[in-house]
Design a protein around this motif. Sequence first.
Motif, PDB file in Angstrom:
ATOM      1  N   SER A   1     -14.155   4.325  37.200  1.00  0.00           N
ATOM      2  CA  SER A   1     -15.261   3.615  37.847  1.00  0.00           C
ATOM      3  C   SER A   1     -14.839   3.071  39.198  1.00  0.00           C
ATOM      4  O   SER A   1     -15.653   2.978  40.121  1.00  0.00           O
ATOM      5  N   THR A   2     -13.572   2.719  39.335  1.00  0.00           N
ATOM      6  CA  THR A   2     -13.081   2.242  40.622  1.00  0.00           C
ATOM      7  C   THR A   2     -13.120   3.373  41.648  1.00  0.00           C
ATOM      8  O   THR A   2     -13.565   3.178  42.781  1.00  0.00           O
ATOM      9  N   VAL A   3     -12.694   4.554  41.256  1.00  0.00           N
ATOM     10  CA  VAL A   3     -12.777   5.724  42.134  1.00  0.00           C
ATOM     11  C   VAL A   3     -14.239   5.992  42.486  1.00  0.00           C
ATOM     12  O   VAL A   3     -14.600   6.206  43.642  1.00  0.00           O
ATOM     13  N   PHE A   4     -15.089   5.937  41.454  1.00  0.00           N
ATOM     14  CA  PHE A   4     -16.524   6.169  41.641  1.00  0.00           C
ATOM     15  C   PHE A   4     -17.097   5.200  42.683  1.00  0.00           C
ATOM     16  O   PHE A   4     -17.781   5.607  43.617  1.00  0.00           O
ATOM     17  N   ASN A   5     -16.793   3.923  42.518  1.00  0.00           N
ATOM     18  CA  ASN A   5     -17.310   2.913  43.449  1.00  0.00           C
ATOM     19  C   ASN A   5     -16.816   3.157  44.861  1.00  0.00           C
ATOM     20  O   ASN A   5     -17.560   3.033  45.828  1.00  0.00           O
ATOM     21  N   ARG A   6     -15.531   3.506  44.967  1.00  0.00           N
ATOM     22  CA  ARG A   6     -14.958   3.755  46.285  1.00  0.00           C
ATOM     23  C   ARG A   6     -15.628   4.929  46.976  1.00  0.00           C
ATOM     24  O   ARG A   6     -15.881   4.899  48.177  1.00  0.00           O
ATOM     25  N   LEU A   7     -15.896   5.989  46.225  1.00  0.00           N
ATOM     26  CA  LEU A   7     -16.446   7.191  46.839  1.00  0.00           C
ATOM     27  C   LEU A   7     -17.936   7.042  47.128  1.00  0.00           C
ATOM     28  O   LEU A   7     -18.429   7.490  48.153  1.00  0.00           O
ATOM     29  N   THR A   8     -18.673   6.406  46.232  1.00  0.00           N
ATOM     30  CA  THR A   8     -20.123   6.365  46.397  1.00  0.00           C
ATOM     31  C   THR A   8     -20.606   5.064  47.015  1.00  0.00           C
ATOM     32  O   THR A   8     -21.758   4.966  47.402  1.00  0.00           O
ATOM     33  N   GLY A   9     -19.737   4.055  47.065  1.00  0.00           N
ATOM     34  CA  GLY A   9     -20.174   2.760  47.571  1.00  0.00           C
ATOM     35  C   GLY A   9     -21.028   2.017  46.568  1.00  0.00           C
ATOM     36  O   GLY A   9     -21.649   1.013  46.877  1.00  0.00           O
ATOM     37  N   MET A  10     -21.074   2.513  45.338  1.00  0.00           N
ATOM     38  CA  MET A  10     -21.886   1.833  44.335  1.00  0.00           C
ATOM     39  C   MET A  10     -21.076   0.747  43.638  1.00  0.00           C
ATOM     40  O   MET A  10     -19.917   0.515  43.961  1.00  0.00           O
ATOM     41  N   LYS A  11     -21.718   0.067  42.688  1.00  0.00           N
ATOM     42  CA  LYS A  11     -21.057  -1.082  42.083  1.00  0.00           C
ATOM     43  C   LYS A  11     -21.043  -1.025  40.572  1.00  0.00           C
ATOM     44  O   LYS A  11     -21.485  -1.937  39.893  1.00  0.00           O
ATOM     45  N   GLN A  12     -20.526   0.040  40.059  1.00  0.00           N
ATOM     46  CA  GLN A  12     -20.306   0.133  38.619  1.00  0.00           C
ATOM     47  C   GLN A  12     -19.349  -0.987  38.207  1.00  0.00           C
ATOM     48  O   GLN A  12     -18.398  -1.280  38.925  1.00  0.00           O
TER      49      GLN A  12
END
Lengths: 463, 260, 81
Positions: free
Chosen positions: B36-47
Amino acid sequence: MSAISEQKIPVLRELEPLLPANEAVIKDRIVSSIYQQAEAICRQAVKTGKPPVNLDARLDGILTSRWLGFPIMLLLLALVLWITITGANYPSQLLAGGLFWLEEQLASLFMAWGAPAWLYGILILGVYRTLAWVIAVMLPPMAIFFPLFTLLEDLGYLPRVAFNMDNLFRRAGAHGKQCLTMCMGFGCNAAGVTSCRIIDSPRERLIAILTNTFSVCNGRFPTLIVLATIFMGALVAPAYSSMLAALVVVGIIMTGIVVTLFISYLLSRTLLRGVPSFFVLELPPFRKPQLGQIIIRSLLDRTLFVLGRAVVIAAPAGALTWILANSFVGDVSVFTRLTSWLDPLGQIMGMDGIILMAFLLGLPANEIVLPIIIMGYMSAGSMLELDSMSALRTLLLDHGWTWITAICVMLFSLLHFPCGTTLYTIFKETRRARWTLLALLLPLILGILTTLLVNQGAGLIKL
Amino acid sequence: MTVNCHIVSTEPGKDNPTVRNHFIIALAGNPNVGKSTVFNRLTGMKQHTGNWPGKTVIKAEGTFYHRNRRYTLVDLPGTYSLHAGSADEQVARDFICFSRPDITLVVSDATCLERNLNLVLQVLEITSQVVLCVNLMDEAKRKRIQVDTEKLAQELGIPVVGTAARSGQGLNRLKNVLGDMVDGKIVTSPRCVVYDQELESLVQQIEPRLAIYMPNWVNRRWVALRLLEGEFNLLNHIPHNALMDYPRGEIKEDGALCLL
Amino acid sequence: MHSSLSLADIPVGSSARITSIVTIGPNRRRLLDLGLVPGSRVDSIRRSPAGNPTAYWIKGTVIALRNEDASQILVDTRGVF
Ligand SMILES: Nc1nc2c(ncn2[C@@H]2O[C@H](COP(=O)(O)OP(=O)(O)OP(=O)(O)O)[C@@H](O)[C@H]2O)c(=O)[nH]1
Ligand SMILES: [Mg+2]
């Protein structure tokens, strides 16, 4: 071969003669081969130097130690709540003051504009006032509680709590990870119910789903905090008041945990009979939390998000309450009619009709229970300027509240039906109306019985 | 022993190389490795992230653009293997195995790579379009664990990127690698686990017979192995006919209790 | 050679090598996936305050198992330091 419907899957009919009977052995061989490869690859690509002093092990040695494990958990819980209550006190007052000053300005604006009284009533006395209370009462404690909780979460403390508590859940016939789902429930019960997916066994998952409402969610924390502060906190010298208030809230949370264990025990011996299933829990290494990130994140993403949701629900609820309180049938308002109908039940439970009505109207979100109680009392004749906690205290005292009333309201806040969103989530997760109904009735019946006992008991010993 | 198995290609460009400009990337990995940290970093979202296994239980989607391409990144619950037990693991398993993402980005923990490779090797049995992100490199360094990502890439036959997602380290490289992969500039030759002779010969008998029962993109070696293990349930997730099919990235979200 | 010693029996602070897993079905698979494969080394590192579950060090991670589940994992303590 397994009982899978082979008619449906023609390929299995064709392959059946080829498939050997010793599936389990094949499984073992497959995993072993994979692990052998993994090991071989790691020998090539990973080098381990002399590990530094294992601080994790030392910290674990303290946090999960035989004598200190439980006291530390309790202490941390009390500390978090104490910081929340102490820290929220002043900003709450300030916000209340500011928002009610703004109300006056808006009121004079309405006057100058010559708006009709009913519009002023709905928008200012209904919507705005409810919103002002929701914000003043909820924002500060959440803005302090969330970062503190996230801090513990990012450090890696939650799995340690589950490790410490597992034995209790095991005895209750439940899964140790239920503890993690309860921790999620402290944020939001709907999220807690969804997080029960981490529990493999359907039986234990269902137990965790049905009992998640006994974890006090952030919609209910502010109610507890406010009532504990203005009733119990006032019993002692100001210096100790937030400490006592924190202890009272800890008591309510602990009651919730005890009830969770007790109901889990009952369920796993009646409706959801079964033996505890398999339990594995990974205890990740402690990681240093990023303070700045945590504060920004929990403020922007969680606090404002939750507050936004509360506001969206509180606005129409405020309007509705005002309309009910100001539509008259004969010379009695609809609100009063409804609440006086609920009053007898409320009285034997140590509360009153308005409080029960507020809980009913609070079905969409627990956040609005306290504002509705306040509005109910204010519309019932009191012309108080409600701009501070002490004014709130006076208002409640004027309406016959004692600290027994406060205890009963707090207990009923812990033990009543889950909020609408949570019920919907339970239905989505279980796909069964009967489990959803049970999730509604179980805490409700328990709540009625508990408040009844407490109130009657207090009456008996003449407190 | 390293063998390049024949893997039915899920090569992204294949469907229509000139038009496709939008790619689906699945984020797979063990619990608590920083997906989820990778996800947030790449998409700018806030999982939501948190230091305990099981924080994410439902899948989440986000988009990012890189070098004029659009990517849909799918954050999945963590799983120790593709043999799902709990409902959250099922969600991950179903997406990784049956939704045909263009790339499966496996995130792993540099401090305990061996256990993480269990999942990586399993994913490599399904698809060749895999990128390995070795996350938590900062933690590994602190614990004096050195991961040689180049060596690892060589051994696995797929691109490997070392990252410290929380501070954003290595993520630009990761995006470039993903870009090169969808552009066809990186061709993988995934390491394939070779089992004992008896198993392999059984697989060889079963594999060809599966052809008429499932669409071409389904990896038949993988299905054969699962059938040998007695995991017949997976047949419910794939079309029972070579001509039936469903679009990429589509899989119904599930995870509700089903037994009671 | 099969010893009847199980993971639940080894004292905290000691190590052992897994010889076999008695559990069957999905739980067996679960243990294997966590790295509890025959031949791998396990260290018992700490017990929870109530004595159950126990935490083990397995392939670079700490995994907690209830004692009744750990008793399904047979181990050999010889030659493990
Ligand atoms: N030091 C360090 N911490 C990291 C890094 N990446 C993630 N973390 C932390 O590791 C923890 C787990 O991260 P998540 O992103 O929630 O992990 P996940 O893989 O999504 O976990 P699940 O959803 O439970 O499967 C969080 O506390 C992160 O802050 C990193 O590169 N370095
Ligand atoms: Mg996650």
